[in-house]
Design an enzyme around this catalytic site. Sequence first.
Site, PDB file in Angstrom:
ATOM      1  N   HIS A  16      33.060  45.399  53.689  1.00  0.00           N
ATOM      2  CA  HIS A  16      32.732  44.000  53.393  1.00  0.00           C
ATOM      3  C   HIS A  16      31.398  43.661  54.062  1.00  0.00           C
ATOM      4  O   HIS A  16      31.122  44.114  55.177  1.00  0.00           O
ATOM      5  CB  HIS A  16      33.840  43.084  53.920  1.00  0.00           C
ATOM      6  CG  HIS A  16      33.654  41.639  53.588  1.00  0.00           C
ATOM      7  ND1 HIS A  16      32.795  40.831  54.286  1.00  0.00           N
ATOM      8  CD2 HIS A  16      34.203  40.866  52.620  1.00  0.00           C
ATOM      9  CE1 HIS A  16      32.832  39.610  53.774  1.00  0.00           C
ATOM     10  NE2 HIS A  16      33.670  39.610  52.761  1.00  0.00           N
ATOM     11  N   ASP A  18      30.129  41.200  55.752  1.00  0.00           N
ATOM     12  CA  ASP A  18      30.184  40.694  57.126  1.00  0.00           C
ATOM     13  C   ASP A  18      30.640  41.782  58.099  1.00  0.00           C
ATOM     14  O   ASP A  18      30.170  41.849  59.239  1.00  0.00           O
ATOM     15  CB  ASP A  18      31.126  39.498  57.211  1.00  0.00           C
ATOM     16  CG  ASP A  18      30.639  38.312  56.411  1.00  0.00           C
ATOM     17  OD1 ASP A  18      29.407  38.163  56.257  1.00  0.00           O
ATOM     18  OD2 ASP A  18      31.478  37.531  55.917  1.00  0.00           O
ATOM     19  N   LYS A  19      31.551  42.637  57.648  1.00  0.00           N
ATOM     20  CA  LYS A  19      32.029  43.704  58.522  1.00  0.00           C
ATOM     21  C   LYS A  19      30.983  44.801  58.712  1.00  0.00           C
ATOM     22  O   LYS A  19      30.932  45.454  59.756  1.00  0.00           O
ATOM     23  CB  LYS A  19      33.324  44.289  57.962  1.00  0.00           C
ATOM     24  CG  LYS A  19      34.522  43.410  58.259  1.00  0.00           C
ATOM     25  CD  LYS A  19      34.820  43.464  59.731  1.00  0.00           C
ATOM     26  CE  LYS A  19      35.384  42.163  60.240  1.00  0.00           C
ATOM     27  NZ  LYS A  19      35.328  42.054  61.695  1.00  0.00           N
ATOM     28  N   GLU A  44      22.827  40.148  66.770  1.00  0.00           N
ATOM     29  CA  GLU A  44      23.375  39.789  65.465  1.00  0.00           C
ATOM     30  C   GLU A  44      22.692  40.633  64.393  1.00  0.00           C
ATOM     31  O   GLU A  44      21.553  41.075  64.556  1.00  0.00           O
ATOM     32  CB  GLU A  44      23.126  38.306  65.153  1.00  0.00           C
ATOM     33  CG  GLU A  44      23.312  37.359  66.318  1.00  0.00           C
ATOM     34  CD  GLU A  44      24.721  37.316  66.842  1.00  0.00           C
ATOM     35  OE1 GLU A  44      25.653  37.586  66.047  1.00  0.00           O
ATOM     36  OE2 GLU A  44      24.917  37.045  68.036  1.00  0.00           O
ATOM     37  N   GLU A  57      19.212  39.225  71.964  1.00  0.00           N
ATOM     38  CA  GLU A  57      18.587  39.410  73.270  1.00  0.00           C
ATOM     39  C   GLU A  57      19.362  40.443  74.067  1.00  0.00           C
ATOM     40  O   GLU A  57      20.590  40.560  73.946  1.00  0.00           O
ATOM     41  CB  GLU A  57      18.524  38.092  74.026  1.00  0.00           C
ATOM     42  CG  GLU A  57      19.867  37.411  74.222  1.00  0.00           C
ATOM     43  CD  GLU A  57      19.728  36.101  74.973  1.00  0.00           C
ATOM     44  OE1 GLU A  57      18.683  35.451  74.834  1.00  0.00           O
ATOM     45  OE2 GLU A  57      20.669  35.758  75.712  1.00  0.00           O
ATOM     46  N   LYS A 170      39.027  43.479  49.886  1.00  0.00           N
ATOM     47  CA  LYS A 170      39.696  42.370  50.573  1.00  0.00           C
ATOM     48  C   LYS A 170      41.183  42.431  50.240  1.00  0.00           C
ATOM     49  O   LYS A 170      41.569  42.895  49.165  1.00  0.00           O
ATOM     50  CB  LYS A 170      39.128  41.019  50.129  1.00  0.00           C
ATOM     51  CG  LYS A 170      37.649  40.844  50.383  1.00  0.00           C
ATOM     52  CD  LYS A 170      37.144  39.493  49.901  1.00  0.00           C
ATOM     53  CE  LYS A 170      37.516  38.370  50.847  1.00  0.00           C
ATOM     54  NZ  LYS A 170      36.842  37.100  50.497  1.00  0.00           N
ATOM     55  N   PHE A 234      34.788  44.612  39.559  1.00  0.00           N
ATOM     56  CA  PHE A 234      34.189  44.501  40.892  1.00  0.00           C
ATOM     57  C   PHE A 234      33.429  45.802  41.148  1.00  0.00           C
ATOM     58  O   PHE A 234      33.871  46.661  41.887  1.00  0.00           O
ATOM     59  CB  PHE A 234      35.306  44.289  41.920  1.00  0.00           C
ATOM     60  CG  PHE A 234      34.855  44.095  43.358  1.00  0.00           C
ATOM     61  CD1 PHE A 234      33.514  43.936  43.699  1.00  0.00           C
ATOM     62  CD2 PHE A 234      35.794  44.068  44.375  1.00  0.00           C
ATOM     63  CE1 PHE A 234      33.125  43.767  45.019  1.00  0.00           C
ATOM     64  CE2 PHE A 234      35.416  43.903  45.697  1.00  0.00           C
ATOM     65  CZ  PHE A 234      34.085  43.758  46.013  1.00  0.00           C
ATOM     66  N   ASP A 242      26.711  40.467  48.072  1.00  0.00           N
ATOM     67  CA  ASP A 242      26.839  39.232  48.850  1.00  0.00           C
ATOM     68  C   ASP A 242      26.271  39.502  50.242  1.00  0.00           C
ATOM     69  O   ASP A 242      26.575  40.535  50.848  1.00  0.00           O
ATOM     70  CB  ASP A 242      28.310  38.825  48.937  1.00  0.00           C
ATOM     71  CG  ASP A 242      28.513  37.434  49.515  1.00  0.00           C
ATOM     72  OD1 ASP A 242      27.522  36.687  49.636  1.00  0.00           O
ATOM     73  OD2 ASP A 242      29.662  37.100  49.847  1.00  0.00           O
ATOM     74  N   ALA A 243      25.460  38.611  50.742  1.00  0.00           N
ATOM     75  CA  ALA A 243      24.864  38.805  52.064  1.00  0.00           C
ATOM     76  C   ALA A 243      25.939  38.789  53.140  1.00  0.00           C
ATOM     77  O   ALA A 243      26.971  38.127  53.015  1.00  0.00           O
ATOM     78  CB  ALA A 243      23.826  37.725  52.344  1.00  0.00           C
ATOM     79  N   ARG A 248      31.267  36.412  61.145  1.00  0.00           N
ATOM     80  CA  ARG A 248      31.802  35.443  60.185  1.00  0.00           C
ATOM     81  C   ARG A 248      33.276  35.659  59.856  1.00  0.00           C
ATOM     82  O   ARG A 248      33.826  34.896  59.073  1.00  0.00           O
ATOM     83  CB  ARG A 248      30.990  35.469  58.887  1.00  0.00           C
ATOM     84  CG  ARG A 248      29.687  34.723  58.979  1.00  0.00           C
ATOM     85  CD  ARG A 248      29.212  34.215  57.642  1.00  0.00           C
ATOM     86  NE  ARG A 248      28.969  35.270  56.684  1.00  0.00           N
ATOM     87  CZ  ARG A 248      28.168  35.124  55.621  1.00  0.00           C
ATOM     88  NH1 ARG A 248      27.568  33.968  55.401  1.00  0.00           N
ATOM     89  NH2 ARG A 248      27.991  36.129  54.785  1.00  0.00           N
ATOM     90  N   LYS A 249      33.903  36.657  60.426  1.00  0.00           N
ATOM     91  CA  LYS A 249      35.299  36.946  60.092  1.00  0.00           C
ATOM     92  C   LYS A 249      36.178  36.873  61.336  1.00  0.00           C
ATOM     93  O   LYS A 249      36.975  37.759  61.614  1.00  0.00           O
ATOM     94  CB  LYS A 249      35.399  38.319  59.416  1.00  0.00           C
ATOM     95  CG  LYS A 249      34.835  38.337  58.004  1.00  0.00           C
ATOM     96  CD  LYS A 249      35.665  37.462  57.064  1.00  0.00           C
ATOM     97  CE  LYS A 249      35.111  37.408  55.655  1.00  0.00           C
ATOM     98  NZ  LYS A 249      33.940  36.513  55.550  1.00  0.00           N
ATOM     99  N   LYS A 269      28.497  41.477  71.201  1.00  0.00           N
ATOM    100  CA  LYS A 269      28.415  40.913  72.555  1.00  0.00           C
ATOM    101  C   LYS A 269      28.950  41.901  73.582  1.00  0.00           C
ATOM    102  O   LYS A 269      30.016  42.499  73.382  1.00  0.00           O
ATOM    103  CB  LYS A 269      29.228  39.618  72.628  1.00  0.00           C
ATOM    104  CG  LYS A 269      28.722  38.527  71.704  1.00  0.00           C
ATOM    105  CD  LYS A 269      29.631  37.316  71.713  1.00  0.00           C
ATOM    106  CE  LYS A 269      29.108  36.240  70.754  1.00  0.00           C
ATOM    107  NZ  LYS A 269      30.008  35.074  70.677  1.00  0.00           N
ATOM    108  N   LYS A 273      30.220  38.492  78.148  1.00  0.00           N
ATOM    109  CA  LYS A 273      30.417  37.297  77.326  1.00  0.00           C
ATOM    110  C   LYS A 273      31.915  37.042  77.203  1.00  0.00           C
ATOM    111  O   LYS A 273      32.646  37.832  76.596  1.00  0.00           O
ATOM    112  CB  LYS A 273      29.807  37.466  75.933  1.00  0.00           C
ATOM    113  CG  LYS A 273      28.306  37.240  75.858  1.00  0.00           C
ATOM    114  CD  LYS A 273      27.500  38.300  76.529  1.00  0.00           C
ATOM    115  CE  LYS A 273      26.006  38.126  76.286  1.00  0.00           C
ATOM    116  NZ  LYS A 273      25.223  39.128  77.039  1.00  0.00           N
ATOM    117  N   ASP A 275      33.515  35.026  75.453  1.00  0.00           N
ATOM    118  CA  ASP A 275      33.999  34.935  74.077  1.00  0.00           C
ATOM    119  C   ASP A 275      34.780  36.190  73.721  1.00  0.00           C
ATOM    120  O   ASP A 275      35.796  36.125  73.023  1.00  0.00           O
ATOM    121  CB  ASP A 275      32.823  34.825  73.091  1.00  0.00           C
ATOM    122  CG  ASP A 275      32.307  33.413  72.955  1.00  0.00           C
ATOM    123  OD1 ASP A 275      33.010  32.486  73.390  1.00  0.00           O
ATOM    124  OD2 ASP A 275      31.201  33.234  72.415  1.00  0.00           O
TER     125      ASP A 275
END
Length: 390
Positions: A16, A18-19, A44, A57, A170, A234, A242-243, A248-249, A269, A273, A275
């Site tokens: 995918h 994003d992945k 990123e 960074e 998906k 597909f 798709d960008a 995002r997931k 990260k 971090k 997060d």
Amino acid sequence: MGNEFLFTSESVSEGHPDKVCDRISDEIVDLFLGRDPAARVAVEALATTQRVVLAGEVRSASAISAAEMEEAARRAVRDIGYEQEGFHWQRMKVTCLVHEQSAHIAQGVDADPDAGKDEGAGDQGIMFGYACRETPQLMPAPIAFSHDILRRLSAFWRSDARPGLGPDAKSQVTLAYVDGKPVRAASVVVSVQHAPHLDQAAVRELVRPHVEAALPPGWMPPESEFYVNPTGRFEIGGPDGDAGLTGRKIIVDTYGGAAPHGGGAFSGKDPTKVDRSAAYAARYLAKNVIAAGLAERCTLQLSYAIGVSKPLSLYVNLHGTGQVAESRLAKTLREVMDLSPRGIREHLKLNAPVYAATSSYGHFGREPRANGAFSWEKTDLADTLKAALA
């Protein structure tokens, strides 16, 4: 039949868009940590037709060039399997905009032993952990089944059978619950990239056995609720279709919506971090609470302030299933594990190049690995918790 409801979770494959970006970002984290375990990384990725852009960074005692980061991105895309006209690991253009970490962030986060200052959190934020008894992995069943369907499909399309499927896919699983327990699949949706020569009936039959294998026996939904490529063909998949962007997931990465999420992404990260590292610690504690037999369900929340080492809060919710008072459990959890950023990293051994493996099929519900990956999935704290609360 008592309290009945439907609940749905989705997953996406390593192909995918994003992945793809999560994988690239985590490969770069591993690249830095493999050279310098104290490196600071926040990188990123953006991916689109025949292009990848890296931005972020870093700070490291070991210099890593833009060319090395570019090569890490190409290796990731090659391993995922993209060799198509609009997105090819060899032909894609990679732009690296990574720069040095802000000195203002560094001064708030770094430890200062001479001043008696421990390392602070890399940012403010809230992080959640969750565990329940719905699956052997102590994960919510809808997200566990969604991941498993795609893992099986990935192994299939990579196999010698060469079935004509592609890396972008998906899944979505809706389960029926009765009195809080899953009892059957109400519907399953799978969209998978495929070769032009395959019609949709053929794709459906290629997908079917992997769904059947992922679900418990007898749980397949009615044929009318089994959807494969419901919009039609597909053929164009991945960043060419798709960008993609890193991070995002986040619900796919965690509990499929069955538990809260603090909002921060994990991939790209380093473990200073919170997060990332505190979300891992929260899952670790929640899973050990369940493994210790202290509850059927457990939600934990941690909160931090940038530059401050101690967590500002620890919240425990056992959802009415607890064998011990939540306030007492919260106090005990603070006692059995140092929840400062440094304490988390040392306890879970997070300063290691173990993150590329987390970038697809979820960060939780995985088997701990010999190289230290998924250390937060261990249940080695369960006996300590039971003894402390006896």
